[in-house]
Design a protein around this motif. Structure first.
Motif, PDB file in Angstrom:
ATOM      1  N   LYS A 435     -31.237  21.274 -28.017  1.00  0.00           N
ATOM      2  CA  LYS A 435     -31.325  21.533 -27.368  1.00  0.00           C
ATOM      3  C   LYS A 435     -31.387  20.540 -25.675  1.00  0.00           C
ATOM      4  CE  LYS A 435     -35.607  24.066 -25.074  1.00  0.00           C
ATOM      5  NZ  LYS A 435     -36.799  24.625 -25.234  1.00  0.00           N
ATOM      6  N   THR A 436     -31.998  19.433 -25.902  1.00  0.00           N
ATOM      7  CA  THR A 436     -32.652  18.541 -25.224  1.00  0.00           C
ATOM      8  C   THR A 436     -30.589  17.988 -24.238  1.00  0.00           C
ATOM      9  OG1 THR A 436     -33.540  16.859 -25.849  1.00  0.00           O
ATOM     10  CG2 THR A 436     -32.947  15.813 -24.893  1.00  0.00           C
ATOM     11  N   TRP A 437     -29.567  18.162 -25.277  1.00  0.00           N
ATOM     12  CA  TRP A 437     -28.681  17.970 -25.249  1.00  0.00           C
ATOM     13  C   TRP A 437     -27.944  19.279 -23.941  1.00  0.00           C
ATOM     14  CZ3 TRP A 437     -25.187  14.196 -24.348  1.00  0.00           C
ATOM     15  CH2 TRP A 437     -25.208  12.856 -25.424  1.00  0.00           C
ATOM     16  N   ASN A 438     -27.979  20.033 -24.738  1.00  0.00           N
ATOM     17  CA  ASN A 438     -27.615  21.355 -24.184  1.00  0.00           C
ATOM     18  C   ASN A 438     -28.373  21.521 -21.887  1.00  0.00           C
ATOM     19  OD1 ASN A 438     -25.666  22.384 -25.163  1.00  0.00           O
ATOM     20  ND2 ASN A 438     -28.077  23.884 -26.147  1.00  0.00           N
ATOM     21  N   GLU A 439     -29.563  20.873 -21.980  1.00  0.00           N
ATOM     22  CA  GLU A 439     -30.514  20.714 -21.111  1.00  0.00           C
ATOM     23  C   GLU A 439     -29.508  19.307 -19.682  1.00  0.00           C
ATOM     24  OE1 GLU A 439     -34.308  19.918 -22.412  1.00  0.00           O
ATOM     25  OE2 GLU A 439     -34.873  22.220 -21.931  1.00  0.00           O
ATOM     26  N   LYS A 440     -28.830  18.989 -20.151  1.00  0.00           N
ATOM     27  CA  LYS A 440     -28.469  17.595 -20.056  1.00  0.00           C
ATOM     28  C   LYS A 440     -27.356  17.948 -19.126  1.00  0.00           C
ATOM     29  CE  LYS A 440     -30.064  13.489 -22.683  1.00  0.00           C
ATOM     30  NZ  LYS A 440     -29.522  12.433 -23.467  1.00  0.00           N
ATOM     31  N   LYS A 441     -26.431  18.947 -19.954  1.00  0.00           N
ATOM     32  CA  LYS A 441     -25.507  19.654 -19.508  1.00  0.00           C
ATOM     33  C   LYS A 441     -25.511  20.328 -18.255  1.00  0.00           C
ATOM     34  CE  LYS A 441     -22.945  20.844 -22.864  1.00  0.00           C
ATOM     35  NZ  LYS A 441     -21.933  21.736 -24.107  1.00  0.00           N
ATOM     36  N   GLU A 442     -26.722  21.212 -18.320  1.00  0.00           N
ATOM     37  CA  GLU A 442     -26.871  21.565 -17.286  1.00  0.00           C
ATOM     38  C   GLU A 442     -27.534  20.851 -15.795  1.00  0.00           C
ATOM     39  OE1 GLU A 442     -30.372  24.483 -18.024  1.00  0.00           O
ATOM     40  OE2 GLU A 442     -29.249  26.020 -19.251  1.00  0.00           O
ATOM     41  N   ASP A 443     -28.160  20.087 -15.669  1.00  0.00           N
ATOM     42  CA  ASP A 443     -28.002  19.060 -15.039  1.00  0.00           C
ATOM     43  C   ASP A 443     -27.337  18.005 -14.166  1.00  0.00           C
ATOM     44  OD1 ASP A 443     -30.918  19.704 -15.262  1.00  0.00           O
ATOM     45  OD2 ASP A 443     -31.770  18.390 -16.304  1.00  0.00           O
ATOM     46  N   SER A 448     -21.867  21.750 -15.626  1.00  0.00           N
ATOM     47  CA  SER A 448     -22.566  22.168 -15.988  1.00  0.00           C
ATOM     48  C   SER A 448     -22.693  23.734 -15.788  1.00  0.00           C
ATOM     49  CB  SER A 448     -23.699  22.767 -14.022  1.00  0.00           C
ATOM     50  OG  SER A 448     -22.392  22.532 -13.524  1.00  0.00           O
ATOM     51  N   ASP A 449     -21.044  24.010 -15.729  1.00  0.00           N
ATOM     52  CA  ASP A 449     -20.429  25.219 -16.086  1.00  0.00           C
ATOM     53  C   ASP A 449     -19.685  25.625 -17.293  1.00  0.00           C
ATOM     54  OD1 ASP A 449     -18.482  23.946 -15.581  1.00  0.00           O
ATOM     55  OD2 ASP A 449     -16.894  24.635 -14.572  1.00  0.00           O
ATOM     56  N   THR A 450     -19.788  24.526 -18.286  1.00  0.00           N
ATOM     57  CA  THR A 450     -19.295  24.599 -19.331  1.00  0.00           C
ATOM     58  C   THR A 450     -21.035  25.846 -20.192  1.00  0.00           C
ATOM     59  OG1 THR A 450     -20.507  22.438 -19.970  1.00  0.00           O
ATOM     60  CG2 THR A 450     -17.727  22.192 -19.450  1.00  0.00           C
ATOM     61  N   GLN A 451     -19.803  25.719 -21.691  1.00  0.00           N
ATOM     62  CA  GLN A 451     -20.630  26.399 -22.535  1.00  0.00           C
ATOM     63  C   GLN A 451     -22.245  25.870 -23.109  1.00  0.00           C
ATOM     64  OE1 GLN A 451     -20.936  30.166 -23.051  1.00  0.00           O
ATOM     65  NE2 GLN A 451     -20.745  29.475 -21.125  1.00  0.00           N
ATOM     66  N   PRO A 452     -22.890  26.241 -23.183  1.00  0.00           N
ATOM     67  CA  PRO A 452     -23.697  25.340 -23.760  1.00  0.00           C
ATOM     68  C   PRO A 452     -23.672  25.514 -25.906  1.00  0.00           C
ATOM     69  CG  PRO A 452     -24.961  28.051 -24.160  1.00  0.00           C
ATOM     70  CD  PRO A 452     -23.727  27.130 -23.090  1.00  0.00           C
ATOM     71  N   THR A 453     -23.845  23.882 -26.225  1.00  0.00           N
ATOM     72  CA  THR A 453     -23.686  23.933 -27.306  1.00  0.00           C
ATOM     73  C   THR A 453     -24.506  25.051 -28.164  1.00  0.00           C
ATOM     74  OG1 THR A 453     -22.862  22.230 -27.479  1.00  0.00           O
ATOM     75  CG2 THR A 453     -23.858  22.570 -29.073  1.00  0.00           C
ATOM     76  N   TRP A 454     -24.951  26.144 -29.279  1.00  0.00           N
ATOM     77  CA  TRP A 454     -25.093  27.340 -29.955  1.00  0.00           C
ATOM     78  C   TRP A 454     -25.917  26.145 -31.277  1.00  0.00           C
ATOM     79  CZ3 TRP A 454     -26.594  31.018 -27.453  1.00  0.00           C
ATOM     80  CH2 TRP A 454     -26.200  31.660 -26.031  1.00  0.00           C
ATOM     81  N   PHE A 455     -27.341  26.291 -31.508  1.00  0.00           N
ATOM     82  CA  PHE A 455     -27.602  25.445 -32.761  1.00  0.00           C
ATOM     83  C   PHE A 455     -27.786  26.918 -33.467  1.00  0.00           C
ATOM     84  CE2 PHE A 455     -31.540  23.994 -35.512  1.00  0.00           C
ATOM     85  CZ  PHE A 455     -30.071  22.932 -36.227  1.00  0.00           C
ATOM     86  N   VAL A 456     -27.456  26.943 -34.781  1.00  0.00           N
ATOM     87  CA  VAL A 456     -28.202  27.377 -35.842  1.00  0.00           C
ATOM     88  C   VAL A 456     -29.077  27.004 -37.063  1.00  0.00           C
ATOM     89  CG1 VAL A 456     -26.981  30.220 -37.562  1.00  0.00           C
ATOM     90  CG2 VAL A 456     -26.011  29.280 -34.995  1.00  0.00           C
ATOM     91  N   GLY A 457     -29.953  27.654 -37.501  1.00  0.00           N
ATOM     92  CA  GLY A 457     -30.771  27.489 -39.217  1.00  0.00           C
ATOM     93  C   GLY A 457     -30.066  28.215 -40.031  1.00  0.00           C
ATOM     94  N   ASN A 458     -29.843  27.019 -40.983  1.00  0.00           N
ATOM     95  CA  ASN A 458     -29.285  28.015 -42.317  1.00  0.00           C
ATOM     96  C   ASN A 458     -30.092  27.351 -43.539  1.00  0.00           C
ATOM     97  OD1 ASN A 458     -26.469  27.435 -44.803  1.00  0.00           O
ATOM     98  ND2 ASN A 458     -28.311  29.071 -44.265  1.00  0.00           N
ATOM     99  N   GLY A 459     -30.984  28.799 -44.576  1.00  0.00           N
ATOM    100  CA  GLY A 459     -31.567  27.919 -45.557  1.00  0.00           C
ATOM    101  C   GLY A 459     -33.022  28.872 -45.988  1.00  0.00           C
ATOM    102  N   ASP A 460     -32.973  29.563 -47.349  1.00  0.00           N
ATOM    103  CA  ASP A 460     -33.544  29.779 -47.891  1.00  0.00           C
ATOM    104  C   ASP A 460     -34.351  31.722 -46.562  1.00  0.00           C
ATOM    105  OD1 ASP A 460     -34.042  28.784 -50.047  1.00  0.00           O
ATOM    106  OD2 ASP A 460     -35.625  27.497 -49.326  1.00  0.00           O
ATOM    107  N   ILE A 461     -33.263  31.756 -46.491  1.00  0.00           N
ATOM    108  CA  ILE A 461     -33.727  32.726 -45.707  1.00  0.00           C
ATOM    109  C   ILE A 461     -33.530  34.523 -46.871  1.00  0.00           C
ATOM    110  CG2 ILE A 461     -33.084  34.548 -43.031  1.00  0.00           C
ATOM    111  CD1 ILE A 461     -34.526  31.664 -42.958  1.00  0.00           C
ATOM    112  N   TYR A 462     -34.443  35.477 -47.378  1.00  0.00           N
ATOM    113  CA  TYR A 462     -34.475  36.311 -47.880  1.00  0.00           C
ATOM    114  C   TYR A 462     -35.325  37.727 -47.485  1.00  0.00           C
ATOM    115  CZ  TYR A 462     -35.143  38.041 -52.667  1.00  0.00           C
ATOM    116  OH  TYR A 462     -34.647  38.901 -53.864  1.00  0.00           O
ATOM    117  N   THR A 463     -35.977  37.474 -46.467  1.00  0.00           N
ATOM    118  CA  THR A 463     -37.082  38.364 -46.062  1.00  0.00           C
ATOM    119  C   THR A 463     -36.636  38.577 -44.573  1.00  0.00           C
ATOM    120  OG1 THR A 463     -38.991  37.351 -46.173  1.00  0.00           O
ATOM    121  CG2 THR A 463     -38.176  38.258 -48.037  1.00  0.00           C
TER     122      THR A 463
END
Length: 615
Positions: A435-443, A448-463
């Motif tokens: 998130k911090t890197w994406n905010e730096k990119k916006e500034d 600023s016109d490049t896409q943000p880097t998405w962050f995805v979490g993974n592990g033990d999602i059952y419900t």
């Protein structure tokens, strides 16, 4: 309602004070349940399961990623059936009498290039039909789906579309075209096999990356470095845009993450799917099995990613270019930096790349240059060793030196495998880094016109509760689900409805029927295709049987790491669907694919499932 002393005295019977409803509920809230045990309602517990004392709930979850790990012996003496059944014989036997492909359609007989006398397959149609096993009841899934059956006389449902010596075919207006995409051409495979494939992009970037390696190895020789320096030959192409915010993502899965399964998950609400992990060397050698992995159903696109594993930047460059040029429906190329398999780790692939940041950066740079407009993403773990998380400094460096469209973090180390719960606290820390890197990119005006880097979490999602809890972490754009989507394929429906869905046994059976039909469409309706469909349905059932119907649970939510005692369902079908015995899994496949012949072979991946069931 408050209970006064007078009221309690009036409720007392024979000197025993009667509990109020509130007191009873309060006691229930403080009941101590055994740790790691899924609590089943008493009426559904089987008190004396006849399985020779073997636990029916011993799972090796490395199988989800194709891991290989030895298990300790039973300290009380003897060996428990634990760990993986290695060296499984998964080859399906072919027919004893094989019909020549030129005779599949009696109305369209072609000339055999070998001639009837020299061809190693049979040209005697009557003899072949007499040797076939009894047809499966019902309508051919392929004929029903696309309007004709390409397998012709080999079809196991032949009687449903073979009348008076002719194969039935629907009107052209009803015929569906092949809906599978990303099939590499025979000519491209031939060029790869002969090492004559022209890598226009890779051949330019590889010398440039090689020069960087030389510079890294000779930092003290500044003048030599300057002489060896090669300028970047071209800029990275503009990439297609990814949008992963709140996306419902199915993880790349070994064995069970095949095309029919992914197609099933799209019908059940998934937004993003990934191929099984493809290895770069076999792809460059034009191995048919490896190039089958990027194949997808057109319903998967947009939102289909191809995952690759490699240890060399030149391999990554060439494979990325080949995927870009030879496929048509790929949304991203994902680099696997998390696979824990020992063989790959020793070769410097998968999670081993986390210990070699410079090599990892070179691979990502090569992929970015050679993948054309296909964005590059990366999936990794917290680190390779327990209690030594390295993802934050590594990701910090990746974002500083590369453009990656998305980063996925599995909240476990390689060493940990599945021995403990995923560390979502650390996933949150990594999310803040991105998130911090994406905010730096916006500034940054230049970026600023490049896409943000998405962050995805993974592990033990059952419900659905697990999903929303993870999504509430600041900086997490989406959550990737692996075992949760294998054990409970309708998990995305629960996420959408934000409630537990007590699927009936019949509803669950229909999900398996849909998978079975998709499998026959993909692998074919002949004996060989049916054998493959049956095998992969059994692999799927090796996870789905672990689902515990919420209607028989004493408490919610169910936890993915909790194991149930032996239990029975609310009806015979529910009990069958929960069986741990692979022989019962084969019985379930026979509901859709007909009787399994003596030639069918299936060995469960986990040893604890390989015993006779006497429920």
């Amino acid at each position: 309602m408050t209970s006064t002393p007078e009221k309690r005295a009036a409720d007392a019977v024979d000197g025993v004070e009667v509990e109020t409803e509130t007191q009873t509920q309060t006691k229930k809230q403080h009941v101590e349940y055994p740790k790691g045990v899924a609590v089943i309602k008493a009426e559904y517990i089987v008190s004396n399961p006849a399985n020779n004392g073997e636990s029916t709930a011993s799972y090796d979850d490395d199988e989800a990623e194709g891991g290989e790990r030895s298990k300790p012996e039973n300290p009380s003496g003897g060996k428990k059936r634990r760990g993986q059944n290695k060296n499984r014989d998964l080859k399906q036997k072919r027919e004893e009498i094989r019909l020549c492909s030129t005779l599949l359609d009696p109305d369209n007989i072609r000339e055999c290039s070998f001639g009837p006398d020299q061809c190693r397959n049979s040209h005697n149609v009557e003899e072949y039909l007499a040797s076939k096993p009894t047809d499966v009841d019902g309508i051919c899934p392929v004929y029903q789906a696309i309007g004709y059956c390409p397998t012709g006389l080999k079809c196991r449902w032949l009687k449903s579309h073979y009348v008076e010596g002719k194969l039935l075919r629907k009107d052209d207006s009803e015929i569906k075209k092949d809906e599978e995409v990303n099939k590499i051409s025979h000519s491209a495979k031939d060029l790869l096999r002969k090492k004559k494939y022209i890598f226009k992009l890779a051949d330019q970037i590889i010398p440039y990356i090689d020069s960087q390696v030389q510079n890294e190895e000779n930092l003290e020789k500044r003048k030599d470095n300057e002489a060896a320096y090669i300028e970047a030959p071209f800029k990275v192409a503009e990439k297609k845009k990814l949008y992963l915010k709140n996306a419902k993502i199915v993880s790349p899965l070994t064995t069970v993450g095949n095309l029919p399964y992914r197609r099933l998950m799209k019908t059940l609400g998934a937004d993003i799917t990934y191929s099984e992990m493809a290895l770069t060397i076999p792809m460059l050698q034009a191995t048919a099995a490896e190039w089958a992995l990027p194949k997808a159903h057109k319903s998967e696109y947009p939102g289909f990613g191809v995952q690759i594993a490699t240890s060399k930047h030149y391999q990554a460059a060439k494979v990325s270019e080949a995927i870009y040029k030879e496929t048509t429906h790929v949304s991203e190329i994902n680099l696997n930096c998390g696979c824990p398999i020992d063989l790959l780790y020793r070769q410097g692939q998968g999670s081993a790349l986390m210990d070699q940041p410079a090599k990892l950066l070179r691979i990502l740079k090569s992929m970015n240059y050679c993948s054309g407009d296909i964005p590059v993403t990366v999936k990794m773990r917290t680190g390779t060793k327990d209690y030594k998380n390295t993802a934050i400094p590594l990701i910090d460096r990746i974002l500083k030196e590369n453009d990656v469209a998305a980063i996925t973090l599995h909240g476990r180390s390689r060493q940990q495998r599945y021995t403990r719960e995923a560390d979502w606290s650390y996933i949150g820390e990594v999310a803040q880094t991105v998130k911090t890197w994406n905010e730096k990119k916006e500034d940054d005006k230049e970026k600023s016109d490049t896409q943000p880097t998405w962050f995805v979490g993974n592990g033990d999602i059952y419900t659905h509760e697990d999903w929303y809890k993870a999504m509430a972490i600041d900086g997490v754009d989406s959550v990737m689900i692996a075992r949760g989507a294998l054990i409970k394929p309708w998990i995305f429906e629960e996420i959408e409805s934000q409630q537990y869905l007590d699927k009936s046994a019949n509803e669950r059976l229909e999900i398996l029927r849909t998978f079975s039909n998709f499998a026959i469409e993909h692998w074919g309706s002949d004996e060989y295709g049916v054998g493959l469909a049956r095998r992969f349905l059994c692999e799927f059932l090796s996870f789905t049987h672990r689902y515990i119907p919420i209607g028989i649970l004493e408490r919610l939510p169910p936890k993915i790491n909790q194991r149930p005692p032996a239990w029975k369902g609310r009806n015979e079908l529910e009990t069958l669907l929960g069986s741990t015995d692979y022989k019962d899994w084969i019985k379930i496949t026979e509901m859709f694919l007909g009787k399994a012949g003596p030639e069918f072979q299936f060995t469960p991946k986990h040893k604890s499932n390989a015993y006779e069931n006497s429920r």
